[in-house]
Enzyme design. Structure first.
Site, PDB file in Angstrom:
ATOM      1  N   THR A 185     -14.565  23.882  24.601  1.00  0.00           N
ATOM      2  CA  THR A 185     -13.976  23.815  25.935  1.00  0.00           C
ATOM      3  C   THR A 185     -14.365  25.108  26.659  1.00  0.00           C
ATOM      4  O   THR A 185     -14.606  26.128  26.008  1.00  0.00           O
ATOM      5  CB  THR A 185     -12.443  23.703  25.888  1.00  0.00           C
ATOM      6  OG1 THR A 185     -11.953  24.913  25.314  1.00  0.00           O
ATOM      7  CG2 THR A 185     -11.989  22.539  25.062  1.00  0.00           C
ATOM      8  N   GLU A 330     -11.378  17.463  24.560  1.00  0.00           N
ATOM      9  CA  GLU A 330     -10.574  17.183  23.363  1.00  0.00           C
ATOM     10  C   GLU A 330     -10.351  15.698  23.143  1.00  0.00           C
ATOM     11  O   GLU A 330      -9.846  15.279  22.112  1.00  0.00           O
ATOM     12  CB  GLU A 330      -9.197  17.861  23.496  1.00  0.00           C
ATOM     13  CG  GLU A 330      -9.215  19.369  23.406  1.00  0.00           C
ATOM     14  CD  GLU A 330      -9.466  20.050  24.749  1.00  0.00           C
ATOM     15  OE1 GLU A 330     -10.070  19.427  25.640  1.00  0.00           O
ATOM     16  OE2 GLU A 330      -9.060  21.208  24.903  1.00  0.00           O
ATOM     17  N   LYS A 439       6.154  26.604  41.068  1.00  0.00           N
ATOM     18  CA  LYS A 439       7.586  26.397  40.847  1.00  0.00           C
ATOM     19  C   LYS A 439       8.357  27.063  41.979  1.00  0.00           C
ATOM     20  O   LYS A 439       8.520  28.271  42.004  1.00  0.00           O
ATOM     21  CB  LYS A 439       7.995  26.929  39.482  1.00  0.00           C
ATOM     22  CG  LYS A 439       7.371  26.095  38.372  1.00  0.00           C
ATOM     23  CD  LYS A 439       7.855  26.451  36.992  1.00  0.00           C
ATOM     24  CE  LYS A 439       7.216  25.469  35.996  1.00  0.00           C
ATOM     25  NZ  LYS A 439       7.208  25.935  34.638  1.00  0.00           N
ATOM     26  N   TRP A 444       9.056  21.654  41.054  1.00  0.00           N
ATOM     27  CA  TRP A 444       7.606  21.749  40.934  1.00  0.00           C
ATOM     28  C   TRP A 444       6.896  21.169  42.159  1.00  0.00           C
ATOM     29  O   TRP A 444       7.252  20.109  42.657  1.00  0.00           O
ATOM     30  CB  TRP A 444       7.132  20.990  39.689  1.00  0.00           C
ATOM     31  CG  TRP A 444       7.528  21.645  38.396  1.00  0.00           C
ATOM     32  CD1 TRP A 444       8.439  22.650  38.221  1.00  0.00           C
ATOM     33  CD2 TRP A 444       7.027  21.324  37.097  1.00  0.00           C
ATOM     34  NE1 TRP A 444       8.529  22.979  36.894  1.00  0.00           N
ATOM     35  CE2 TRP A 444       7.680  22.180  36.171  1.00  0.00           C
ATOM     36  CE3 TRP A 444       6.096  20.407  36.605  1.00  0.00           C
ATOM     37  CZ2 TRP A 444       7.426  22.142  34.806  1.00  0.00           C
ATOM     38  CZ3 TRP A 444       5.844  20.365  35.242  1.00  0.00           C
ATOM     39  CH2 TRP A 444       6.500  21.229  34.356  1.00  0.00           C
TER      40      TRP A 444
HETATM   41  P1  ADP Z   1     -12.961  22.181  30.533  1.00  0.00           P
HETATM   42  O1  ADP Z   1     -13.610  22.567  29.287  1.00  0.00           O
HETATM   43  O2  ADP Z   1     -13.517  22.713  31.796  1.00  0.00           O
HETATM   44  O3  ADP Z   1     -11.449  22.194  30.504  1.00  0.00           O
HETATM   45  P2  ADP Z   1     -12.879  19.352  30.468  1.00  0.00           P
HETATM   46  O4  ADP Z   1     -13.888  18.466  31.032  1.00  0.00           O
HETATM   47  O5  ADP Z   1     -12.437  19.124  29.085  1.00  0.00           O
HETATM   48  O6  ADP Z   1     -13.474  20.721  30.631  1.00  0.00           O
HETATM   49  O7  ADP Z   1     -11.657  19.424  31.466  1.00  0.00           O
HETATM   50  C1  ADP Z   1     -10.563  18.636  31.294  1.00  0.00           C
HETATM   51  C2  ADP Z   1      -9.597  18.864  32.413  1.00  0.00           C
HETATM   52  O8  ADP Z   1     -10.180  18.543  33.674  1.00  0.00           O
HETATM   53  C3  ADP Z   1      -8.383  17.999  32.322  1.00  0.00           C
HETATM   54  O9  ADP Z   1      -7.427  18.508  31.435  1.00  0.00           O
HETATM   55  C4  ADP Z   1      -7.909  17.974  33.762  1.00  0.00           C
HETATM   56  O10 ADP Z   1      -7.152  19.121  34.080  1.00  0.00           O
HETATM   57  C5  ADP Z   1      -9.183  18.029  34.542  1.00  0.00           C
HETATM   58  N1  ADP Z   1      -9.551  16.684  34.985  1.00  0.00           N
HETATM   59  C6  ADP Z   1     -10.410  15.829  34.417  1.00  0.00           C
HETATM   60  N2  ADP Z   1     -10.507  14.683  35.121  1.00  0.00           N
HETATM   61  C7  ADP Z   1      -9.665  14.810  36.169  1.00  0.00           C
HETATM   62  C8  ADP Z   1      -9.298  13.971  37.277  1.00  0.00           C
HETATM   63  N3  ADP Z   1      -9.832  12.776  37.467  1.00  0.00           N
HETATM   64  N4  ADP Z   1      -8.399  14.442  38.161  1.00  0.00           N
HETATM   65  C9  ADP Z   1      -7.842  15.665  37.995  1.00  0.00           C
HETATM   66  N5  ADP Z   1      -8.151  16.494  36.991  1.00  0.00           N
HETATM   67  C10 ADP Z   1      -9.048  16.089  36.084  1.00  0.00           C
END
Ligand code: ADP
Length: 552
Positions: A185, A330, A439, A444
């Site tokens: 990640t 993940e 917050k 929220w």
């Molecule tokens: P990174 O390693 O940058 O975290 P990921 O691709 O695993 O890469 O990122 C996952 C995160 O991206 C998610 O937990 C979420 O916060 C955000 N995310 C993914 N798809 C969406 C979506 N359609 N709308 C909003 N947030 C998203």
């Protein structure tokens, strides 16, 4: 009593066997890094992946070795993945958009032994390779004719290296829980964390992805995976594409609007997937040129929230179905997809856009729940939001090396770090990252909702919302805006545009105009940097003192 069915382990190379036999002549088209469009087939890719596995074994690599790739989406990258997995080693995709020091850190953490690399990234590799002692060999994804001068002592041209194997190789057999791939990640908070996919999780994820209410692809589709293989596994398309026998179109290094349009048009692409930023470039190109998308039927948009205006443009101006999706590294990475359930029939116009702004529902294989800070399960009412937790056969149960254990609980739930609500029909909507949510007076406020709203203003190019310290409310929202070139919207104008579309107390207390909003390596807004930048910002609503009788 055990079932009496065959034990046929779910191994990734079986996907390529299937594609190479059942869909042998289906094309895989790539924009090569050297320039021209090159064409191959699943049968050829399978043959070359067998050679690759054979050659790796001959060079002394063994089951469980981590073999890295630093490459664009091309057929060569696909055959590298399958060859690596087919000899029992583990493909490890590196994200070139990370800082060089971060890539070296990740390679050392994974102890990568070999690296397949596109020529584009040679200068980067020359810089980091000396800092990675485990690295024995660098295989440049090119042929002898294009082999550049390099300072690397152990570099070799891929085609010549591959040609020394004859392909007389049998895939290795092992347990389906064996590690197949690795991806870190991007580590927006703390060090990057390694996710380790198994053969079984990859195969099950690919099946899930193909299902009609997920991506819904078939052998009649022409699939353009714009989302890179180095970012969350190209959302599984390098596995679900061959599994279903779809023609693949691999965009290589060029993802600008004109280059993508050329592929969409000449290859008659029917299905594609990428993050919103990419589609912004394509839509701009279409608007500038007046071109249409006659072949494209469906676009999956995820990785960040898909702005409503993007869905509107694709569906109304170009007759392309938008499927908004959410997932994470993940989760292999698919979590939810916004295809329409029968109960949504008849929803039209703005109400349909509202529905499509949600990230969608989970396919079989993903369980979801939303909890409050005390781990109490919250109702699926489409408004009560809390921490989003997931589990399933293609969801991580731990990070490599055991870091980040606090994100996994004893019942197998993984805390995504996202904040969301789920409605009665099972549609989930992300309202924030847990660390970004504002917050205000204990309640929220979703920064994503406010950002989506602000970018709907015709003079706003990009928007980010952060919480700024407030003496009365603890935190209040500040809207940070990049204006469109030549536009001069007033603060009141933008806030007026947002008024009435969210609860009144959600409206930002102020608007700050900037030339640029900082982004992470994976294109997400860097809220940490923004919060730092506006660390001392005093909101006009903040008197700095509590009024008499007021409490926090
Ligand atoms: P990174 O390693 O940058 O975290 P990921 O691709 O695993 O890469 O990122 C996952 C995160 O991206 C998610 O937990 C979420 O916060 C955000 N995310 C993914 N798809 C969406 C979506 N359609 N709308 C909003 N947030 C998203």
């Amino acid at each position: 009593m055990l079932g009496l069915m065959q034990e046929w382990p779910l191994l990734c190379h079986k996907i390529l066997d299937h594609a190479g036999i059942q869909h042998a002549h289906r094309e895989v088209v790539s924009r090569s890094i050297d320039g021209p469009i090159v064409r191959t087939t699943y049968a050829e890719i399978r043959q070359r992946a067998l050679k690759l596995a054979q050659r790796l074994e001959r060079d002394g690599y063994r089951q469980g070795d981590r073999i890295a790739t630093l490459a664009w989406n091309t057929a060569r990258h696909i055959e590298a993945w399958y060859g690596i997995m087919g000899m029992g080693a583990i493909y490890h995709t590196l994200n070139p958009r990370l800082f060089p020091e971060q890539i070296a850190w990740i390679m050392n953490h994974a102890e990568d032994k070999a690296l397949f690399v596109d020529l584009t990234f040679l200068p980067l590799v020359e810089r980091i390779a000396p800092a990675v002692p485990s690295l024995r060999q660098v295989i440049l994804l090119t042929d002898a004719a294009h082999m550049p001068q390099t300072t690397l002592p152990n570099a070799i041209a891929y085609e010549e290296w591959l040609a020394e194997a004859d392909g007389d190789f049998r895939w290795k057999e092992f347990h389906e829980n064996t590690a197949a791939g690795m991806c870190y990640t991007s580590g927006t908070t703390g060090e990057p964390k390694g996710v380790v996919y198994s053969h079984r999780s990859n195969v099950l994820h690919a099946m899930m992805a193909c299902m009609p209410d997920a991506m819904g692809i078939s052998s009649r589709d022409v699939v353009l995976p714009v989302v890179p293989m180095f970012h969350a596994n190209a959302w599984g398309l390098a596995q679900s594409g061959p599994m279903i026998g779809a023609k693949l179109v691999m965009p290589g290094a060029r993802m600008d609007g004109a280059s993508l349009y050329e592929l969409l048009d000449t290859e008659k692409v029917s299905f594609t997937a990428a993050v919103p930023t990419v589609w912004l470039m394509l839509l701009q190109h279409l608007e500038e040129t007046g071109k249409k998308l006659p072949y494209l039927k469906k676009v999956v948009i995820g990785g960040a929230a898909c702005p409503r205006i993007m869905t509107r443009k694709f569906e109304q101006n170009y007759d392309v179905e938008v499927v908004h999706a959410w997932g994470m590294t993940e989760m292999s990475p698919l979590g939810t997809l916004g295809t329409l359930k029968p109960e949504c029939e008849g929803i039209k116009g703005e109400a349909l856009l509202d529905l499509k702004a949600k990230q969608g529902h989970a396919p079989f294989g993903v369980e979801m729940k939303v909890t409050d800070d005390n781990d109490r399960v919250l109702p699926w009412d489409g408004k009560t939001f809390g921490r989003l937790k997931v589990r399933g056969p293609a969801v991580a149960r731990a990070y490599y090396g055991g870091v980040g254990a606090e994100q996994f609980d004893d019942d197998g739930w993984f805390d995504t770090g996202d904040v969301a609500h789920i409605d009665a029909s099972g549609y989930m909507q992300i309202t924030d990252r847990a660390k970004d949510v504002i917050k205000s007076g204990g309640e929220w406020i979703s920064t994503i909702d406010l950002e989506n709203l602000a970018v709907g203003h015709p003079e706003v190019a990009e928007a980010a919302v952060i919480g700024v310290r407030h003496s009365k409310w603890d935190e209040r929202p500040l809207l940070v805006v990049v204006r469109k070139p030549g536009a001069e919207p007033a603060k009141a104008d933008i806030l007026g545009f947002m008024e009435g579309k969210v609860a009144k107390w959600w409206l930002p207390d102020d608007v700050a105009f900037v030339d640029e909003i900082p982004h992470t390596a994976t294109g997400k807004i860097q809220k940490i940097a923004l919060r730092k930048q506006f660390g001392d910002y005093r909101l006009p609503t903040d008197s700095g003192l509590l009024q008499e009788g007021e409490t926090l």
